[in-house]
Scaffold this active site. Structure first.
Site, PDB file in Angstrom:
ATOM      1  N   ASP B 183       0.867  -1.151   0.000  1.00  0.00           N
ATOM      2  CA  ASP B 183       0.000   0.000   0.000  1.00  0.00           C
ATOM      3  C   ASP B 183       0.922   1.224   0.000  1.00  0.00           C
ATOM      4  O   ASP B 183       2.109   1.097   0.299  1.00  0.00           O
ATOM      5  CB  ASP B 183      -0.830  -0.080   1.288  1.00  0.00           C
ATOM      6  CG  ASP B 183      -1.635   1.165   1.510  1.00  0.00           C
ATOM      7  OD1 ASP B 183      -2.207   1.658   0.534  1.00  0.00           O
ATOM      8  OD2 ASP B 183      -1.697   1.627   2.660  1.00  0.00           O
ATOM      9  N   LYS B 184       0.394   2.380  -0.346  1.00  0.00           N
ATOM     10  CA  LYS B 184       1.292   3.527  -0.300  1.00  0.00           C
ATOM     11  C   LYS B 184       1.079   4.371   0.947  1.00  0.00           C
ATOM     12  O   LYS B 184       1.929   4.421   1.830  1.00  0.00           O
ATOM     13  CB  LYS B 184       1.144   4.392  -1.549  1.00  0.00           C
ATOM     14  CG  LYS B 184       2.337   5.295  -1.757  1.00  0.00           C
ATOM     15  CD  LYS B 184       1.982   6.553  -2.512  1.00  0.00           C
ATOM     16  CE  LYS B 184       1.500   7.615  -1.581  1.00  0.00           C
ATOM     17  NZ  LYS B 184       1.014   8.779  -2.209  1.00  0.00           N
ATOM     18  N   PHE B 353     -17.055  17.764   1.471  1.00  0.00           N
ATOM     19  CA  PHE B 353     -16.189  17.083   0.510  1.00  0.00           C
ATOM     20  C   PHE B 353     -16.770  15.733   0.141  1.00  0.00           C
ATOM     21  O   PHE B 353     -17.352  15.039   0.962  1.00  0.00           O
ATOM     22  CB  PHE B 353     -14.807  16.861   1.137  1.00  0.00           C
ATOM     23  CG  PHE B 353     -13.918  16.026   0.289  1.00  0.00           C
ATOM     24  CD1 PHE B 353     -13.192  16.618  -0.742  1.00  0.00           C
ATOM     25  CD2 PHE B 353     -13.833  14.666   0.465  1.00  0.00           C
ATOM     26  CE1 PHE B 353     -12.389  15.856  -1.546  1.00  0.00           C
ATOM     27  CE2 PHE B 353     -13.027  13.895  -0.344  1.00  0.00           C
ATOM     28  CZ  PHE B 353     -12.308  14.491  -1.351  1.00  0.00           C
ATOM     29  N   THR B 491      -1.627   1.900  -5.239  1.00  0.00           N
ATOM     30  CA  THR B 491      -1.933   3.185  -4.636  1.00  0.00           C
ATOM     31  C   THR B 491      -3.170   3.797  -5.259  1.00  0.00           C
ATOM     32  O   THR B 491      -3.562   3.449  -6.375  1.00  0.00           O
ATOM     33  CB  THR B 491      -0.733   4.155  -4.793  1.00  0.00           C
ATOM     34  OG1 THR B 491      -1.164   5.454  -4.458  1.00  0.00           O
ATOM     35  CG2 THR B 491      -0.216   4.150  -6.206  1.00  0.00           C
ATOM     36  N   GLY B 492      -3.767   4.659  -4.538  1.00  0.00           N
ATOM     37  CA  GLY B 492      -4.925   5.369  -5.058  1.00  0.00           C
ATOM     38  C   GLY B 492      -4.527   6.616  -5.816  1.00  0.00           C
ATOM     39  O   GLY B 492      -5.370   7.327  -6.356  1.00  0.00           O
ATOM     40  N   ASP B 493      -3.242   6.897  -5.854  1.00  0.00           N
ATOM     41  CA  ASP B 493      -2.775   8.113  -6.508  1.00  0.00           C
ATOM     42  C   ASP B 493      -2.905   8.031  -8.019  1.00  0.00           C
ATOM     43  O   ASP B 493      -3.088   6.982  -8.586  1.00  0.00           O
ATOM     44  CB  ASP B 493      -1.302   8.338  -6.177  1.00  0.00           C
ATOM     45  CG  ASP B 493      -1.105   8.762  -4.752  1.00  0.00           C
ATOM     46  OD1 ASP B 493      -2.076   9.270  -4.170  1.00  0.00           O
ATOM     47  OD2 ASP B 493      -0.001   8.564  -4.225  1.00  0.00           O
TER      48      ASP B 493
END
Lengths: 361, 1034
Positions: B183-184, B353, B491-493
């Site tokens: 994971d990041k 958000f 990663t979700g990036d």
């Protein structure tokens, strides 16, 4: 009680909460796996040295043991067939099982080398499974030790436990099948040589495993035909001699490990000279003919290592020479193609093998 | 919720109190309990925790089956032979009185006798089955685990946590890991956001270097645009690290004297700066913790660390938010001249958000009566809703944010809008109405209405927040890569951010060839556009996209194979030295085709709150959102990290390359694959693509999967396990609940006990405090444990097999009657007392090389990948060795005791002498054999090994001294019969040497001709000593 409890809890509140202790492990060489250690490193030099050293130790040991073994004089006389020559197996069985036949048998042995006293006399049986489970178990140690009332202890002795409802002592198959050939020796002058039967059994056996119990209702002592028993056992035991003095029995009852075995019969305490001939009178009583077992009479001196057995010497020599040879081979391999010690280029990841990159995984 | 007095309140996600929520600032709460029992998220997400067994354990089972088979064959033979011999020879063995026998030996019932004997055989040779092995393994693994937990190198001082081992059964797997899925956020990075840079009114503020910059510098790669604080008056100071920043605190790692300490009032755009700070202080949903009196120590609880960092920054700039009520936000503001004023802002609306909106806004009435909408959000969404008339700062801000993104910062745009009173009132009504809608419509409505007011924004600046890499991550990854472990980061990036982080943490290295599979390109966009026009069905679109991915994959694969061909082709031509031209040859080929598709490393924006939102709601839905919003933003301004021609790889950590130049490391091209979430989603559903994907991945040292959802993480893990086959062992590491699936799916799951809660650590097999501890865990403990467990199992089979065979030989000589030639106690104690302790000590603390050397030579770890210490060949050779040893141990005493007296007193050996001598050898050989298998002796080893041997003699003495009724065969055996006999002692020396000879010869051969890696490392270590010796010899 409750008041007490309350007061303690109050005081407990008053004490400021102890500072939370760190969970940091305490350093010790053990927990950090840094114990001082000896890390012997096998290097080509050590390899060669090790083999040379083993060779240097083993070859002399081999030589010495072999020498000792060769110094032992051993005379083996196989009388199973020679005592009953020219008979078929069935005839021999009939002969041996008949209590009335004459079983004496003569033989003359030549002494090939000087034999110094004591000369040990052994009988050797082949194909006799003293280590058979049924046989090994068929005894009663309690009875043999001869404590009070031991004579009645016959558990485990079947089928030689009782006779006509009376307990047999010593009971069991081992005692019943006691070897009963006897040997008499005369030298060439006709003097009979005394065979000392004392001290042929282990001291611990004599003193602790066998006790002052005399044979009772011992089947071999009875007239077997009168009892209606088909097969006969071995030696009869003198009724008045306690078991711990009957060393033949004690020796016999220390069962052998292997189906071919020797047992000590006695000691001749006279030196025998080379080329002397030895007359032997054998009472060939024991029935080995049914199960095809061999019978041998063995006379042997001993060295500091024991009897005649080249095994130890040859094995030591073989291993020692092999090690020397290996040392030589490794020496050649190493010096033909010496490998610099601690050369990182020998590390697998530094070695340049193109195919390795392809084949990996 | 309907109250009795008729009032209705809509309940939505914002009313939801999740588990572990704490109640603050309110005395009373009305609650409805929803989602109980099996409906709770925890239960819904709970999959049965998989029972993980190590591969070695599974192999172990197979050996056990084989041993069982051997055992049955032996017993069958026993039964057969006994039955036959009892029938044929039995009647003649009068001394057994066979006719009077119970059925066991009765010739007339030979079949029964045979069966009984076979069963006896099962018991007798049962030593072949190492029952004690399982127990010993468990104990040893627990002890190993204790060592791991005690290791100071894995103790995290910041959280006061040691490593935790949950499944010690996987210890040895740690030594064979070849794929790490990581994971990041929170794993590679701290998940602690620091306010690092900002751009206000076209001026970039902030100093210091990010990890990405440092990595770039380290690699000697030029970033396309260095972030230099422009108009930096202090000049050179900007380049240096800010050594001590008096303003630094958690969440704030910013230093610029122009803004701090009240100096901002001197800035030219002072009013904009003030507004910027007000946005930071007001536009959030954080809750303050702390006393108003001690305002500097105010802490904030925020939805995400990003948000907290911004509020902390506002505090540091002199705009300290200290109180929140449902309708107001109170801030102590710096008004210049060191004076502070408490101001209360009336809070009218919070437009929250969401991952879809990627922005949040608040509507406030300022104390001076202005009605303001303050907004912050990702650049992608913010830039499209600007007031076209007021674009004063837009260009510069975007430029700055691009720079921030490039150096690995998460960026946000800050903007405001002054609202017209009438317009607001009208909007407010609609908004309230939308909020009270029940059902699915509500969210859509709210979003739509919020969207109406969040327009005509005026940009005032942007922020750059650093998600700091954890300490030592690049170094750890570097070493793990040297250890031959492929590292995947999920990663979700975004792709660009991921690539830059990849460089920062050494995952992508200079000279690696990147293969990028992405649906962000124009092709994919074209498909999407066409789909919209021609209203193609979802399936059709997916099909087309799948084709694109497939093509990209096959291109990547072709490149790799063509490069390889060229590579080896050229190698044949250039036999030595000319590495240069060779690398040119291949890099030309590869870089040409690749260069077009290299995405730039510009990570311009990171979605707001991306850390927390991903954790909460990342799923298919966000994926869809991403696909539509994220397309077509491919900046064309060149590669950031220029790929140099020369390929320089791992430098040997020890610097031992002083000898002949080793070119191998210069020649291998290392590949990295970058794939985005959308492509990955398509890969995961298409079998053919999966195959292709795996093909490519197998060649790649690093794989970056971007934009992946938690579910995808688990799916990727399963894909890796399935696709790579049984030979691969993958380890997953993560810190959050979203990593649980991945952790459970992997062969070994590691949880980081970080700030994200304990779920990952609970689900994991091992829990560590920091990513860098993984290095110690794998390279040191894993490496050791692999060696220890392997050796332990092999040795255990060796020793039980010896015992089993000897029991068999004994039975052969005892007519198969089942009579052992030794005392039963000898045999019972053989496994449990006389040979168990040494191997347990070795299994617990053996080391081939020290921890230090493990880390200095990470490539030693590759022994685990090659299965060097536990494989079929080794098992077979140990078992063959055991058969050989058993022959020596049995037949050498047999040879010695055969007929002739073994003492000078003329005594011949009986069963007890033979048994005791046999057992002496039987205990000596395995114990001494162990000393050749290890090269590390502590006092514990010595105690265990020599102690076990001494114990045997002691046992023989003590047991032999008992009364004969108890001692039976052992009675006075050593003291009377064997001890005084020289042959007994000579026999032992002979048997030990002879039994170990073949094994030792093989070891020597290896030392001389084919040294193993650890042998060489040990030699390197002791080289000074060795040199000294050889010097003396000369």
């Amino acid at each position: 009680m409750s008041a007490n409890g309350a007061s303690t809890s109050d005081s407990g509140v008053a004490i400021p909460p102890a500072k939370k202790e760190s969970k940091k492990p305490k350093y010790s060489k053990f927990t950090q796996q840094e114990l001082p250690a000896c890390k012997p490193l096998l290097t080509p030099g050590w390899v060669i040295a090790t083999f040379v050293v083993v060779g240097i130790i083993f070859i002399p040991i081999g030589a010495v043991t072999l020498l000792a073994s060769n110094g032992v004089v051993e005379i083996v006389h196989d009388y199973e067939n020679s005592c009953l020559p020219n008979l078929s197996r069935d005839q021999r069985i009939t002969h041996i099982q008949n209590p009335t036949t004459n079983k004496t048998c003569q033989a003359t042995l030549a002494v090939i080398k000087d034999m110094d006293a004591p000369i040990y006399v052994y009988y050797q049986l082949d194909n006799f499974y003293q280590n058979h489970r049924r046989y090994v178990k068929s005894r009663n140690d309690k009875q043999l030790r001869g404590d009070n009332g031991a004579a009645n202890e016959t558990t485990g002795c079947k089928p030689e436990a009782t006779i006509n409802g009376l307990p047999i002592a010593p009971c069991g198959l081992i005692a019943w099948s006691l070897f009963n050939d006897t040997y008499g020796f005369t030298d060439n002058t006709g003097n009979s040589l005394n065979v000392n039967k004392k001290g042929i059994a282990w001291k611990s056996d004599r003193e602790d495993k066998f006790g002052k119990i005399t044979p009772q209702n011992f089947v071999n002592n009875m007239n077997s035909s009168a009892l209606g028993i088909e097969i006969i056992g071995g030696k009869a035991l003198p009724e008045n001699v306690p078991l711990d003095e009957d060393e033949d029995l004690i020796v016999w009852m220390r069962t052998a490990a292997l189906p071919t075995f020797r047992k000590l019969y006695g000691k001749i305490e006279t030196d025998l000279k080379k080329d002397q001939s030895l007359n032997i009178q054998i009472e060939n009583n024991y029935n080995t003919y049914t199960f095809g077992g061999g019978k041998k009479l063995v006379l042997s001196t001993t060295s500091w290592l024991g009897g005649k057995n080249n095994f130890l010497g040859i094995a030591y020599l073989t291993v020692g020479i092999l090690c020397m040879f290996l040392a030589f081979v490794f020496f050649l391999v190493h010096f033909r193609n010496p490998r610099p010690l601690g050369d990182p280029s020998y590390l697998s990841w530094n070695r340049k093998i193109p195919s390795a990159a392809n084949s990996s995984h | 919720m309907e109250f009795q007095d008729g009032r209705n309140f809509p309940l939505g996600p914002s009313q939801l109190l999740l588990r572990d929520s704490s109640l603050q600032n309110t005395g009373l709460i009305w609650g409805v309990v929803i989602y109980t029992g099996h409906d709770t998220k925890v239960m819904q997400n709970a999959t049965a925790p998989p029972s993980k067994r190590s591969r070695i354990d599974r192999t172990l089972d197979q050996i056990i089956y084989a041993m069982f088979a051997t055992l049955f064959v032996m017993s069958f033979v026993t039964g057969l032979v006994l039955g036959y011999r009892t029938r044929h020879d039995g009647p003649d063995m009068w001394y057994l009185e066979p006719a009077a026998s119970n059925p066991y030996y009765n010739p007339s019932r030979a079949v029964v006798a045979g069966i009984v004997s076979a069963v006896t055989g099962l018991v007798l040779y049962g030593y072949l089955i190492p029952i004690a092995l399982y127990v010993s393994l468990e104990i040893v693994r627990v002890l190993q685990a204790l060592f791991m937990m005690q290791d100071l190198n894995m103790y995290d001082a910041s959280t006061d946590k040691t490593a935790k081992v949950k499944s010690a059964g996987l210890n040895e797997e740690l030594g064979q890991v070849d794929t790490i899925l990581s994971d990041k956020t929170g794993t590679l990075t701290c998940n602690q956001m620091d306010f690092f840079r900002c751009s206000i009114a076209s001026v970039s503020y902030g100093k210091g270097t990010t990890e990405v910059e440092r990595a770039a510098k380290h690699l000697g790669v030029a970033l396309a645009a260095q972030v230099v604080s422009d108009e930096d008056a202090e000049g050179a100071a900007g380049d240096d690290e800010v050594v001590s920043n008096p303003y630094q605190e958690k969440g704030f790692n910013f230093y610029d004297s122009r803004l701090l300490g009240g100096n901002w009032t001197a800035e030219p755009n002072m009013e904009t700066v003030r507004l910027f700070f007000q946005v930071l202080a007001l536009c959030h949903t954080a809750i303050p913790e702390g006393k108003v009196e001690d305002i500097q120590s105010m802490q904030y609880r925020a939805e995400s660390p990003d948000e907290a960092a911004l509020v902390v920054a506002a505090k540091k700039f002199g705009f300290c938010f200290y109180k929140r009520t449902p309708s107001s936000v109170q801030v102590r503001e710096d008004v210049g001249n060191g004076d502070y004023v408490d101001r209360s802002y009336e809070l009218l609306n919070v437009l929250e958000f969401s991952s879809a909106r990627k922005r949040m806004s608040v509507i406030l009435r300022f104390p001076d009566g202005r009605l303001m909408l303050l907004s912050k959000g990702a650049d992608s969404v913010m830039l499209s809703r600007l007031d076209s008339g007021k674009r004063e700062f837009v260009n510069k801000t975007v430029e700055h944010l691009n720079q921030f993104g490039e150096v690995g910062l998460r960026t946000l745009v800050l903007a405001y809008r002054e609202l017209d009173e009438a317009e607001y009132q009208a909007w407010q009504l609609k908004y309230a109405e939308a909020r009270s809608i029940l059902g699915r419509e509500r969210e859509v409505q709210i979003e739509e209405i919020a969207d109406q007011i969040e327009r005509k924004l005026v940009v005032i600046g942007g922020t750059g927040v650093e998600d700091k890499l954890q300490d030592g991550v690049p170094e750890a990854i570097d070493r793990l890569a040297q250890a031959g472990i492929n590292i995947w980061v999920l990663t979700g990036d975004k792709v660009e951010t991921a690539i830059n982080i990849g460089y920062a943490c050494s995952l992508l290295r200079k000279g690696m060839q990147k293969i990028i599979i992405s649906l962000e390109g124009s092709e994919a966009q074209a498909v999407e556009e066409r789909a919209e026009k021609e209203s193609l069905s979802r399936e059709q679109v997916n099909k087309e996209l799948t084709n694109i991915v497939a093509r990209q994959l096959s291109e990547g694969f072709d490149e790799m194979s063509s490069v390889k061909d060229a590579h080896y082709g050229s190698e044949r031509r250039y036999t030595s030295k000319d590495g240069r031209s060779r690398s040119n040859a291949h890099s030309r080929e590869s870089s040409q085709s690749l260069s077009q598709r290299f995405l730039t490393g510009l990570s311009r924006s990171l979605s707001l709150h991306s850390g927390s939102s991903r954790r909460r709601s990342m799923g298919e839905q966000e994926l869809q959102e991403y696909k539509t919003s994220g397309l077509g933003r491919k900046p064309e301004n060149g590669d950031v990290f220029l790929l140099p021609e020369e390929i320089a790889l791992h430098k040997d950590a020890n610097g031992d390359h002083s000898g002949p130049p080793l070119e191998s490391s210069d020649e291998d091209i290392v590949y990295a694959l970058v794939i985005d979430g959308h492509s990955l989603a398509l890969v995961l559903v298409d079998e053919k693509l999966q195959e292709q994907f795996i093909q490519v991945c197998k060649q790649c040292a690093s794989v970056l999967c971007c934009r992946v959802s938690p579910r995808q993480k688990a799916q990727v893990t399963k894909l890796v396990r399935k696709g790579m086959g049984e030979n691969r062992l993958c380890l997953a590491i993560g810190d959050g609940a979203n990593d649980v699936g991945m952790i459970q799916a992997a062969n070994v799951g590691i949880g980081i006990t970080g700030v994200e809660g304990a779920q990952a650590a609970m689900a994991a097999d091992y829990a560590i405090g920091q990513f860098r501890f993984l290095e110690t865990l794998l390279l040191v403990h894993g490496h050791w444990c692999y060696r220890r467990i392997s050796l332990m199992i092999l040795y255990f089979f060796y020793k039980v097999s010896i015992m089993g065979w000897i029991a068999f030989y004994c039975n052969i000589f005892a007519f198969f009657s089942g009579q052992p030639l030794y005392n039963d106690w000898y045999a019972s104690f053989y496994n449990t007392v006389f040979t168990s302790l040494p191997i347990c000590v070795v299994g617990t603390i053996d080391q081939d090389v020290s921890a230090e050397d493990c880390l200095a030579h990470p490539a030693l770890y590759r022994a685990g990948h090659r299965r060097e210490l536990f494989n079929r060949k080794l098992i077979t050779s140990w078992l063959l060795n055991s058969v050989y040893a058993s022959l020596v141990i049995f037949f050498f005493p047999l040879g010695l005791f055969w007929l002739a007296p073994f003492r000078s007193g003329g005594e011949v050996a009986s069963m007890q002498e033979f048994g005791a001598a046999l057992f002496t050898c039987l205990i000596l050989v395995p114990n001494i054999q162990l000393t050749t298998a290890i090269q590390y002796f502590t006092w514990m080893h010595h105690l265990a090994i020599w102690g076990s041997i001494a114990l045997w003699y002691l046992f023989l003495l003590i047991y032999g001294a008992l009364p004969p009724a108890y001692a039976t065969l052992a009675y006075k055996e050593l003291i009377e019969a064997l001890g005084p006999s020289p042959t007994y002692w000579l026999l032992q020396l002979l048997v030990v040497v002879a039994a170990m000879l073949p094994d030792f010869v093989y070891r020597c051969y290896k030392v001389i001709a084919r040294p193993s890696d650890y042998q060489i490392v040990l030699e390197i270590k002791s080289r000074p000593k060795l040199d000294a010796i050889s010097f003396n010899n000369k």
